[in-house]
Write an enzyme that holds these catalytic residues in place. Sequence first.
Site, short mmCIF file in Angstrom:
data_model
loop_
_atom_site.label_atom_id
_atom_site.label_comp_id
_atom_site.label_asym_id
_atom_site.label_seq_id
_atom_site.Cartn_x
_atom_site.Cartn_y
_atom_site.Cartn_z
N ASP A 203 0.99 -0.99 -0.17
CA ASP A 203 0.04 -0.61 0.13
C ASP A 203 1.18 1.46 0.28
O ASP A 203 0.76 2.10 0.83
CB ASP A 203 -0.64 -0.12 1.27
CG ASP A 203 -1.96 0.99 1.34
OD1 ASP A 203 -2.26 1.37 0.40
OD2 ASP A 203 -1.94 2.10 2.30
N GLU A 447 3.37 -8.61 7.30
CA GLU A 447 1.81 -9.28 6.89
C GLU A 447 2.04 -9.96 5.32
O GLU A 447 1.23 -10.05 4.64
CB GLU A 447 0.61 -7.64 6.68
CG GLU A 447 0.01 -7.48 7.72
CD GLU A 447 -0.93 -6.62 7.54
OE1 GLU A 447 -1.23 -6.30 6.17
OE2 GLU A 447 -1.14 -5.68 8.63
N TYR A 500 -6.72 -3.37 12.13
CA TYR A 500 -7.88 -2.03 11.77
C TYR A 500 -9.43 -2.39 12.89
O TYR A 500 -10.25 -2.10 11.42
CB TYR A 500 -7.49 -1.86 10.27
CG TYR A 500 -6.05 -1.47 10.18
CD1 TYR A 500 -6.00 0.29 9.95
CD2 TYR A 500 -5.07 -2.31 10.29
CE1 TYR A 500 -3.99 0.85 8.93
CE2 TYR A 500 -3.28 -2.01 9.95
CZ TYR A 500 -3.58 0.00 9.54
OH TYR A 500 -2.21 0.42 10.09
N GLU A 536 0.76 -2.11 14.32
CA GLU A 536 0.37 -0.56 13.48
C GLU A 536 -1.50 -0.86 13.52
O GLU A 536 -2.04 -1.18 14.54
CB GLU A 536 0.06 -1.50 12.15
CG GLU A 536 1.12 -1.06 11.42
CD GLU A 536 0.45 -1.36 9.93
OE1 GLU A 536 -0.24 -1.89 8.89
OE2 GLU A 536 2.08 -1.45 9.18
C1 BDP Z 1 -1.59 -2.17 7.20
C2 BDP Z 1 -0.70 -2.41 5.89
C3 BDP Z 1 0.03 -1.08 5.87
C4 BDP Z 1 -1.21 -0.62 5.27
C5 BDP Z 1 -2.26 -0.64 5.99
C6 BDP Z 1 -3.29 0.77 5.45
O1 BDP Z 1 0.90 -3.08 6.62
O2 BDP Z 1 1.01 -1.18 4.88
O3 BDP Z 1 -0.52 1.01 4.98
O4 BDP Z 1 -2.55 -1.58 6.37
O5 BDP Z 1 -4.05 -0.12 4.82
O6 BDP Z 1 -2.19 -3.94 7.33
O7 BDP Z 1 -3.53 1.33 5.52
#
Ligand code: BDP
Length: 642
Positions: A203, A447, A500, A536
């Site tokens: 991404d 990932e 997320y 993250e």
């Molecule tokens: C995560 C990835 C990261 C992405 C992020 C996203 O590790 O590179 O930019 O999601 O979607 O899973 O913002």
Amino acid sequence: MLGVFRVLCLFAVFEAVCLLDTGMLFPRESSSREVKELNGRWDFRADKSPNRNQGFEKAWYKSRLAETGPVIDMPVPASYNDITQDPTLRDFIGWVWYEREVVVPARWIADEGTRVVLRVGSAHYYSVVWVNGVKVTEHNGGHLPFEAEIGSLIRKDPTQPCRITIAVNNTLTLDTLPPGNIQHMDDHTKYPDGFFVQNIYFDFFNYAGIHRSVLLYTTPKAYVDDITVVTDFLDNTGLVYYKVSVQGAATATLKATLMDKNGRCVASSSEPSGVLKVVDVNLWWPYLMHENPAYLYSMEVRLMATDSRSTYEDVYTLPVGIRTVNVTSTQFLINNKPFYFHGVNKHEDSDIRGKGFDWPLIVKDFNLLKWLGANSFRTSHYPYAEEILQMCDRHGIVVIDECPGVGIKDIRSFGNSSLTHHLAVMDELVRRDKNHASVVMWSVANEPAAEMPPADFYFKTLIKHTKALDPSRPVTFITDSNYARDRGAPYVDVICVNSYFSWYHDPGHLEVIPIQLKTQFENWYGKYQKPIIQSEYGADAVAGFHSDPPVMFSEEYQKAVLQSYHNVLDQKRKQYVIGELIWNFADFMTVQGITRVVGNKKGIFTRERQPKAAAFILKERYWRLANETGRLPVWTKYPCSF
Ligand code: BDP
């Protein structure tokens, strides 16, 4: 007993299984070494021929680039993508050609006892380099440096200027890191002739070109090729285990001198390897963990060698921070004290420059990190410029150093050739970054599709290899929250989890965060009993979008996601959660797609480095955490001096 084991481990570093036979010390000036930067304007041409191969067929490297076709100005270092108004160059895939003529100082040429080395800090992705039409090296992979000795070549005809040609190809394959693949679209009712796309599974925009400095540097013919340093301490005595490798001399005498900040010698030795003992040591501490963080000694290595023609003296000075890193089942210890990562994930990314190295941006980012109270970052998703790691050493910012193993999603990218390349990239990464006190852990991938059966052998081999390369640091791989994807987890020292909740899962439902995050931590810890970093978490926010009650993409929603995560992190950090890294420090460019509005907007700063509302939430939290877990530096008592 423990002490003996540790020392054995430290010495094992010097017997590491690295396949590389030369060092890659950062080029530094000294009384015996000169550096000449070749940054600035270069001639440039993209090979837009249908097979992208005209440059090789017509041997563009044999004469000046301007003689074989039109050239444009291209800055180095910079990605070429955002420099012009040409959309076909922004999205170009294939070979591009850079060229520049250099005046080499006459004394470098006259003195046969001088090595002249051409070094490229990084170029994305595959590079071939010629000097005066003669190929001198090629390199597979972005993000890491490569070099070639060109002295004998430029001495052949000293009247000629030194013409450097670098061809760079950004095509990704199933075996590159990151992987990608080219898809040709042959349906003429839908696509123009020769239409193809490059598919990627990561991404961020696949910026390309010469991303870091190109330079010439000299060393004497007999020279310090590599230095490896591993540190420890016992009570008040610092221990610097070191090994120096020498090239170009059958026998040489060496002197290693360790100096404190004031240039006073605190220890010295005449052996090529050994241990330097520092009484009343000043340890290297992270920012906000100690009132005098980031203490660096200087290790000067002085080499003398003689052959039938001459006597050579080489001097190389390496900054050395003395610190230890250890992991227990619930803690991450720096200098035997628990360290809690409160930091960020970054990208090398900015407008116009793309991934090009830029000092103003770097210094600004460090000022923002310190303003935020961040004590750490992860080099998501590839190795950053060495100058950035030097800044981390100087400022006490702790680094999880990641290789470009991102977007490994296709089962064919788990084969032998991919693995061989991945191991080689780890060799190059560890060789480059092993001496940085700030680097406390290696990350081998982000990932990957770890649920695929070949992933088990792949990660077992990769992690074992990385530990053998550097037994002094823990190793991790970054997993997504999906508990089933755990093939790398049994082999790592620290579990790093990305999640997320309320964004990709249950979008818009902030109320799921407390339960899902708690479950995530309990599952992972329950299974592995290893410390966990929330590596993250975050949400997109378009700066200036406001909504109360919060809705997705507003600054309020981003704030609310962070706050919900923080509540759970506050419970779990008392147990086994050892850190939290926000995704992301700043907005960054991605490929075009329906989920991205001119890039990824999960930054707490905009791409121009202005704070969104979430930045203030995080700043308040990080300073509170620092107050609770660390020691604030003396200057924080005074008005902010960033
Ligand atoms: C995560 C990835 C990261 C992405 C992020 C996203 O590790 O590179 O930019 O999601 O979607 O899973 O913002």
